[in-house]
Design a protein around this motif. Structure first.
Motif, PDB file in Angstrom:
ATOM      1  N   ASN A 192       0.542  -1.392  -0.395  1.00  0.00           N
ATOM      2  CA  ASN A 192       0.334   0.039   0.170  1.00  0.00           C
ATOM      3  C   ASN A 192       0.567   1.685   0.061  1.00  0.00           C
ATOM      4  O   ASN A 192       1.397   1.781   1.237  1.00  0.00           O
ATOM      5  CB  ASN A 192      -1.241   0.039   1.154  1.00  0.00           C
ATOM      6  N   HIS A 193       0.954   1.454  -1.236  1.00  0.00           N
ATOM      7  CA  HIS A 193       1.925   2.934  -1.506  1.00  0.00           C
ATOM      8  C   HIS A 193       1.010   4.108  -1.918  1.00  0.00           C
ATOM      9  O   HIS A 193       0.268   3.551  -2.291  1.00  0.00           O
ATOM     10  CB  HIS A 193       3.038   2.478  -2.338  1.00  0.00           C
ATOM     11  N   PHE A 194       1.477   5.217  -1.733  1.00  0.00           N
ATOM     12  CA  PHE A 194       1.345   6.095  -2.043  1.00  0.00           C
ATOM     13  C   PHE A 194       1.819   7.367  -2.454  1.00  0.00           C
ATOM     14  O   PHE A 194       2.567   7.443  -1.226  1.00  0.00           O
ATOM     15  CB  PHE A 194       0.163   6.903  -1.354  1.00  0.00           C
ATOM     16  N   ALA A 195       1.768   8.892  -2.865  1.00  0.00           N
ATOM     17  CA  ALA A 195       2.263   9.944  -3.241  1.00  0.00           C
ATOM     18  C   ALA A 195       1.255  11.191  -2.008  1.00  0.00           C
ATOM     19  O   ALA A 195       0.303  11.171  -2.775  1.00  0.00           O
ATOM     20  CB  ALA A 195       2.936  10.143  -4.397  1.00  0.00           C
ATOM     21  N   PHE A 196       2.063  11.303  -1.185  1.00  0.00           N
ATOM     22  CA  PHE A 196       1.988  12.979  -1.172  1.00  0.00           C
ATOM     23  C   PHE A 196       2.643  14.001  -0.323  1.00  0.00           C
ATOM     24  O   PHE A 196       4.241  13.809  -0.703  1.00  0.00           O
ATOM     25  CB  PHE A 196       1.363  12.795   0.247  1.00  0.00           C
ATOM     26  N   ASN A 197       2.533  15.264  -1.748  1.00  0.00           N
ATOM     27  CA  ASN A 197       3.748  16.636  -1.970  1.00  0.00           C
ATOM     28  C   ASN A 197       4.571  15.903  -1.755  1.00  0.00           C
ATOM     29  O   ASN A 197       5.539  16.235  -1.864  1.00  0.00           O
ATOM     30  CB  ASN A 197       3.562  17.002  -0.097  1.00  0.00           C
ATOM     31  N   ASN A 198       4.358  15.327  -3.261  1.00  0.00           N
ATOM     32  CA  ASN A 198       6.287  14.530  -4.256  1.00  0.00           C
ATOM     33  C   ASN A 198       7.269  13.882  -3.237  1.00  0.00           C
ATOM     34  O   ASN A 198       7.791  13.876  -3.120  1.00  0.00           O
ATOM     35  CB  ASN A 198       6.885  16.325  -4.601  1.00  0.00           C
ATOM     36  N   LYS A 199       6.592  13.185  -2.307  1.00  0.00           N
ATOM     37  CA  LYS A 199       7.061  12.328  -1.628  1.00  0.00           C
ATOM     38  C   LYS A 199       5.906  10.718  -1.578  1.00  0.00           C
ATOM     39  O   LYS A 199       5.254  10.901  -2.011  1.00  0.00           O
ATOM     40  CB  LYS A 199       7.496  12.665  -0.318  1.00  0.00           C
ATOM     41  N   ILE A 200       7.043  10.128  -1.253  1.00  0.00           N
ATOM     42  CA  ILE A 200       5.988   8.731  -1.330  1.00  0.00           C
ATOM     43  C   ILE A 200       6.017   8.012  -0.691  1.00  0.00           C
ATOM     44  O   ILE A 200       7.120   7.954   0.305  1.00  0.00           O
ATOM     45  CB  ILE A 200       6.988   7.229  -2.488  1.00  0.00           C
ATOM     46  N   TYR A 201       4.748   7.157   0.331  1.00  0.00           N
ATOM     47  CA  TYR A 201       4.685   6.287   1.418  1.00  0.00           C
ATOM     48  C   TYR A 201       4.617   5.417   1.059  1.00  0.00           C
ATOM     49  O   TYR A 201       3.967   4.817   0.247  1.00  0.00           O
ATOM     50  CB  TYR A 201       3.602   7.259   2.490  1.00  0.00           C
ATOM     51  N   LYS A 202       4.945   4.149   2.445  1.00  0.00           N
ATOM     52  CA  LYS A 202       4.058   2.695   2.402  1.00  0.00           C
ATOM     53  C   LYS A 202       3.526   3.786   3.959  1.00  0.00           C
ATOM     54  O   LYS A 202       4.063   3.366   4.698  1.00  0.00           O
ATOM     55  CB  LYS A 202       5.611   1.861   2.684  1.00  0.00           C
ATOM     56  N   GLN A 203       2.695   2.810   3.972  1.00  0.00           N
ATOM     57  CA  GLN A 203       1.221   2.516   4.921  1.00  0.00           C
ATOM     58  C   GLN A 203       1.741   1.057   5.901  1.00  0.00           C
ATOM     59  O   GLN A 203       1.692   0.042   4.684  1.00  0.00           O
ATOM     60  CB  GLN A 203      -0.395   2.564   4.973  1.00  0.00           C
ATOM     61  N   THR A 204       1.933   0.934   6.585  1.00  0.00           N
ATOM     62  CA  THR A 204       2.374   0.263   7.322  1.00  0.00           C
ATOM     63  C   THR A 204       2.159  -0.595   8.977  1.00  0.00           C
ATOM     64  O   THR A 204       1.945  -1.966   9.478  1.00  0.00           O
ATOM     65  CB  THR A 204       3.725   0.156   8.390  1.00  0.00           C
ATOM     66  N   PHE A 205       0.753   0.171   8.743  1.00  0.00           N
ATOM     67  CA  PHE A 205      -0.183  -0.666   9.830  1.00  0.00           C
ATOM     68  C   PHE A 205      -2.005  -0.315   9.225  1.00  0.00           C
ATOM     69  O   PHE A 205      -1.869   0.690   8.998  1.00  0.00           O
ATOM     70  CB  PHE A 205      -0.226  -0.194  10.867  1.00  0.00           C
ATOM     71  N   GLY A 206      -2.886  -0.682   9.967  1.00  0.00           N
ATOM     72  CA  GLY A 206      -4.050  -1.374   9.331  1.00  0.00           C
ATOM     73  C   GLY A 206      -4.660  -1.926   7.989  1.00  0.00           C
ATOM     74  O   GLY A 206      -3.417  -2.171   7.285  1.00  0.00           O
ATOM     75  N   THR A 207      -6.112  -1.611   7.328  1.00  0.00           N
ATOM     76  CA  THR A 207      -6.176  -2.300   6.109  1.00  0.00           C
ATOM     77  C   THR A 207      -5.373  -1.222   5.458  1.00  0.00           C
ATOM     78  O   THR A 207      -5.331   0.398   5.612  1.00  0.00           O
ATOM     79  CB  THR A 207      -8.008  -2.204   6.336  1.00  0.00           C
ATOM     80  N   PRO A 208      -5.317  -0.843   3.355  1.00  0.00           N
ATOM     81  CA  PRO A 208      -5.302  -0.064   3.173  1.00  0.00           C
ATOM     82  C   PRO A 208      -6.464   0.752   3.334  1.00  0.00           C
ATOM     83  O   PRO A 208      -7.765   0.531   2.950  1.00  0.00           O
ATOM     84  CB  PRO A 208      -5.271  -1.510   2.155  1.00  0.00           C
TER      85      PRO A 208
END
Length: 193
Positions: A163-179
């Motif tokens: 579960n990866h996503f972009a925000f403010n020209n940065k990339i993040y991975k959600q590490t807990f909880g449902t996507p």
């Protein structure tokens, strides 16, 4: 957590490998294989909507996952779990259903109706809890799919872990909880609840 690069093409390859393995093991047919295969996937984008009905300023986090590498598998799992879901006697579909049920209710004088809300439900539903619930309900779920429990669990685990996503020209991975905002999150939360 912030990650250094976009993993969309890698996630797409992994997703397509899962689909190929399902097809090669005769758990899905050619039509479903074609439907589940991802091409030119896009990195989901994070945004937030204000909760204008709340007394304090807060936002609802949204990850727009249309066209993502996990969208097709998320839809497959959602459709299977939704078809198999047994709604309990206390299940309420929406506020209209609640209103209709409450209007028919005769409460004794010493009773009250209470409505409870879960704060941050999706981010508090963890993979291990989902997998336990799926295993516990597998007898009902397997009637709506040709997959083995191991294959189904593998897909759900893949969705949580990618579960990866972009925000403010940065990339993040959600590490807990449902996507966040994945189609599968509401039905997974229902199974856990």
């Amino acid at each position: 957590i912030e990650i250094p690069s976009d993993h969309t093409s890698s996630v797409e390859r992994q997703s397509n490998k899962i689909v190929s393995n399902l097809f090669n093991s005769n758990q899905i047919d050619q039509v479903l294989k074609k439907k589940l295969t991802s091409y030119d996937s896009v990195l989901p984008k994070f945004y937030a909507l204000p909760k204008i009905h709340k007394p304090t300023l807060s936002v609802r986090p949204i990850v727009a996952s249309i066209g993502s590498a996990t969208q097709a598998l998320s839809t497959l799992v959602t459709d299977i779990l939704t078809s198999a879901h047994q709604k309990g006697e206390y299940f309420i579909n929406d506020s209209f259903d609640a209103s209709e049920q409450f209007n028919r209710l005769q409460l004794p004088d010493n009773h009250v109706i209470a409505s409870l809300d879960v704060v941050s439900l999706f981010s508090n539903v963890y993979l291990e809890t989902c997998l336990r619930s799926i295993s516990r309900h597998w007898t009902d779920i397997r009637q709506f799919c040709n997959m083995s429990l191991d294959s189904f669990v593998n897909i759900v685990t893949f969705l949580f872990n990618n579960n990866h996503f972009a925000f403010n020209n940065k990339i993040y991975k959600q590490t807990f909880g449902t996507p966040m905002d994945a189609k599968v999150s509401p039905i997974l939360a229902e199974y856990v609840m």
